[in-house]
Structures are given as structure tokens and as C-alpha cells.
Design an enzyme around this catalytic site. Sequence first.
Site, mmCIF file in Angstrom:
data_model
loop_
_atom_site.group_PDB
_atom_site.id
_atom_site.type_symbol
_atom_site.label_atom_id
_atom_site.label_comp_id
_atom_site.label_asym_id
_atom_site.label_seq_id
_atom_site.Cartn_x
_atom_site.Cartn_y
_atom_site.Cartn_z
ATOM 1 N N GLY A 69 -4.145 -5.727 8.943
ATOM 2 C CA GLY A 69 -4.978 -4.793 8.216
ATOM 3 C C GLY A 69 -4.482 -4.641 6.785
ATOM 4 O O GLY A 69 -3.428 -5.156 6.404
ATOM 5 N N ASP A 75 -4.928 -4.488 2.380
ATOM 6 C CA ASP A 75 -5.409 -5.282 1.250
ATOM 7 C C ASP A 75 -4.327 -6.282 0.839
ATOM 8 O O ASP A 75 -3.618 -6.822 1.679
ATOM 9 C CB ASP A 75 -5.806 -4.339 0.103
ATOM 10 C CG ASP A 75 -6.834 -4.924 -0.847
ATOM 11 O OD1 ASP A 75 -6.490 -5.855 -1.593
ATOM 12 O OD2 ASP A 75 -7.986 -4.446 -0.835
ATOM 13 N N ILE A 76 -4.161 -6.502 -0.450
ATOM 14 C CA ILE A 76 -3.217 -7.499 -0.938
ATOM 15 C C ILE A 76 -1.860 -6.869 -1.221
ATOM 16 O O ILE A 76 -1.767 -5.705 -1.639
ATOM 17 C CB ILE A 76 -3.759 -8.193 -2.211
ATOM 18 C CG1 ILE A 76 -2.987 -9.488 -2.492
ATOM 19 C CG2 ILE A 76 -3.728 -7.258 -3.425
ATOM 20 C CD1 ILE A 76 -3.665 -10.399 -3.494
ATOM 21 N N THR A 77 -0.814 -7.640 -0.976
ATOM 22 C CA THR A 77 0.525 -7.186 -1.334
ATOM 23 C C THR A 77 1.368 -8.388 -1.724
ATOM 24 O O THR A 77 0.961 -9.542 -1.569
ATOM 25 C CB THR A 77 1.191 -6.392 -0.198
ATOM 26 O OG1 THR A 77 2.317 -5.670 -0.725
ATOM 27 C CG2 THR A 77 1.661 -7.284 0.935
ATOM 28 N N TYR A 78 2.567 -8.095 -2.221
ATOM 29 C CA TYR A 78 3.511 -9.125 -2.663
ATOM 30 C C TYR A 78 4.763 -9.054 -1.810
ATOM 31 O O TYR A 78 5.226 -7.966 -1.439
ATOM 32 C CB TYR A 78 3.885 -8.888 -4.134
ATOM 33 C CG TYR A 78 5.176 -9.570 -4.554
ATOM 34 C CD1 TYR A 78 5.208 -10.943 -4.788
ATOM 35 C CD2 TYR A 78 6.362 -8.849 -4.689
ATOM 36 C CE1 TYR A 78 6.394 -11.581 -5.150
ATOM 37 C CE2 TYR A 78 7.542 -9.472 -5.050
ATOM 38 C CZ TYR A 78 7.552 -10.837 -5.277
ATOM 39 O OH TYR A 78 8.727 -11.461 -5.622
ATOM 40 N N GLY A 112 1.363 -2.874 6.827
ATOM 41 C CA GLY A 112 0.119 -3.457 7.327
ATOM 42 C C GLY A 112 0.399 -4.112 8.665
ATOM 43 O O GLY A 112 1.350 -4.902 8.782
ATOM 44 N N GLY A 161 4.017 -5.787 9.754
ATOM 45 C CA GLY A 161 4.877 -4.604 9.698
ATOM 46 C C GLY A 161 5.009 -4.005 8.318
ATOM 47 O O GLY A 161 4.018 -3.696 7.672
ATOM 48 N N PHE A 162 6.265 -3.883 7.830
ATOM 49 C CA PHE A 162 6.507 -3.166 6.581
ATOM 50 C C PHE A 162 7.226 -4.056 5.576
ATOM 51 O O PHE A 162 7.904 -5.020 5.927
ATOM 52 C CB PHE A 162 7.331 -1.896 6.826
ATOM 53 C CG PHE A 162 8.694 -2.138 7.435
ATOM 54 C CD1 PHE A 162 9.781 -2.487 6.651
ATOM 55 C CD2 PHE A 162 8.900 -1.996 8.804
ATOM 56 C CE1 PHE A 162 11.031 -2.709 7.206
ATOM 57 C CE2 PHE A 162 10.145 -2.211 9.368
ATOM 58 C CZ PHE A 162 11.217 -2.567 8.570
ATOM 59 N N CYS A 169 -2.340 -3.376 -2.835
ATOM 60 C CA CYS A 169 -3.026 -2.642 -1.770
ATOM 61 C C CYS A 169 -4.418 -2.176 -2.204
ATOM 62 O O CYS A 169 -4.980 -1.245 -1.629
ATOM 63 C CB CYS A 169 -2.194 -1.464 -1.286
ATOM 64 S SG CYS A 169 -0.558 -1.937 -0.708
#
Length: 234
Positions: free
Chosen positions: A90, A92-95, A164, A175-176, A193
Site C-alpha cells: 500500500g 505511494d512513492i518512497t525512497y 507501507g 514494512g517500515f 508518499c
Amino acid sequence: MKKVFFQDIGLKDYKEAWDYQETIFSEVVEQKIFNRNQSENQAVATSNYLLFCEHPHVYTLGKSGEENHLLLNEEGLRAKAATFYKINRGGDITYHGPGQLVGYPILDLDNFFTDIHKYLRFLEESIILTMEEYGLKGERYPGYTGVWLDPGNPLRARKICAIGVRSSRWVTMHGFAFNVSPDLTYFGNIIPCGINDKAVTSLEKELGRKPDMEEVKKKLKKHFEQLFDCELIP
């Protein structure tokens, strides 16, 4: 006390770590399906896992994200020595990158509690309690998942941990991502996000010094064990 197998897989290519997660996740789900057709004394207890790692520079886009939240084209990704994946969590976008502590719990929540919202809150709390040991007040931001500093001040609110997850048959994965000491400039290449008006921070930036990653891992593992009432087994 529930047993959770722990493994630190170090600096690992994102796709390799994702495939590894998927293998473990599938094995746990298959065991649950098998157990449904067995008598109580023939059923085999499902296992639980927690993986720690860091990744080379990579951007990942969750199922609810928009691809235009990545502000780099293929040439830009190559220039940053970064990769990009659309994935099945789940969010959005992350790095992800070196200096960021990524945790992948692969848990059968039937062994703990069947409440995905409680699960997310426990992941957040493990980060909040770890930050507390460094004299920092991590908090939740109403309407968002993850851990923040100063969420009550829109001009100062900044995110330090993204979360996510994916869940099927009450088995979790992904996870985180806790920003310990990553290169924060990489977040400038995305709308993190999907939130374009909030900053991103790290433990290093907030403390004014680079914390020891192994020390952070040790503290986080301790709080994970306490919250989930489990024992991490190497």
C-alpha cells in the site's frame, strides 16, 4: 512469548530482498492454507520473521501511488545511480538508500492479533519509542501513516519514518523505512508518499550527529519484542 525469526541481510538490492520476502511470505500463506484441511493435532504452527536491511538507492511506488510522483526520467535515475520499482504494498512513492534502516516483518497476525490498524500502530510505536531513547519526540500525523516530528505545526512537520505494508490471509510483508542517516537529497527527486508540502528528516539531521546504526537496530529490536510480546530468534 511468540518466536520471530530475525535476520539482518545487510545492504541488499531491492529486487533481491523483495523476492526473498515473497518466498517467505508464500511459504507462510501456503502453510496456513494447508492447516485448514488438517485436524488440530496435525496442523503445523506458522512461522514469523523480521528482516532488517539497507538498500542501494531505489524508489518504490505502492499500489495507490501515482507514477508522476517520481520526478526523474530513466536518464535521471541513471545519473543518480538509482532504480525504480512498482510494488505490491500500500501507499505511494518512497525512497530507500544506504543509511536508512528498512524493516520487513513477515508475521502471521493470527499468532498475534487480527487487526491491521493495530499492527500499523505497533510499527509506528516501535519507531517512536526508539526515537525517545535519543531524546526526540516522534508522533503520528492524523490521516497519515508513519512517524513525524512536530505534526501539530504545518510549517515544521517533517517525516522520519515511512510505513507501507501488504497483508493476505493475515500474513504481512513489506514494512517500515526509518531514516537514520541517509542522503536526504534523494527525497528531492520524488513527492514523498504523495505529500508535496511536508519535509523529510533523519535521526542524524535531528541529532546533529551520525548515530551508530547497530545501536539503533538494537534499540528498535528491543521495542519490537516488547510491543509484539515476542522473542527475536537469530
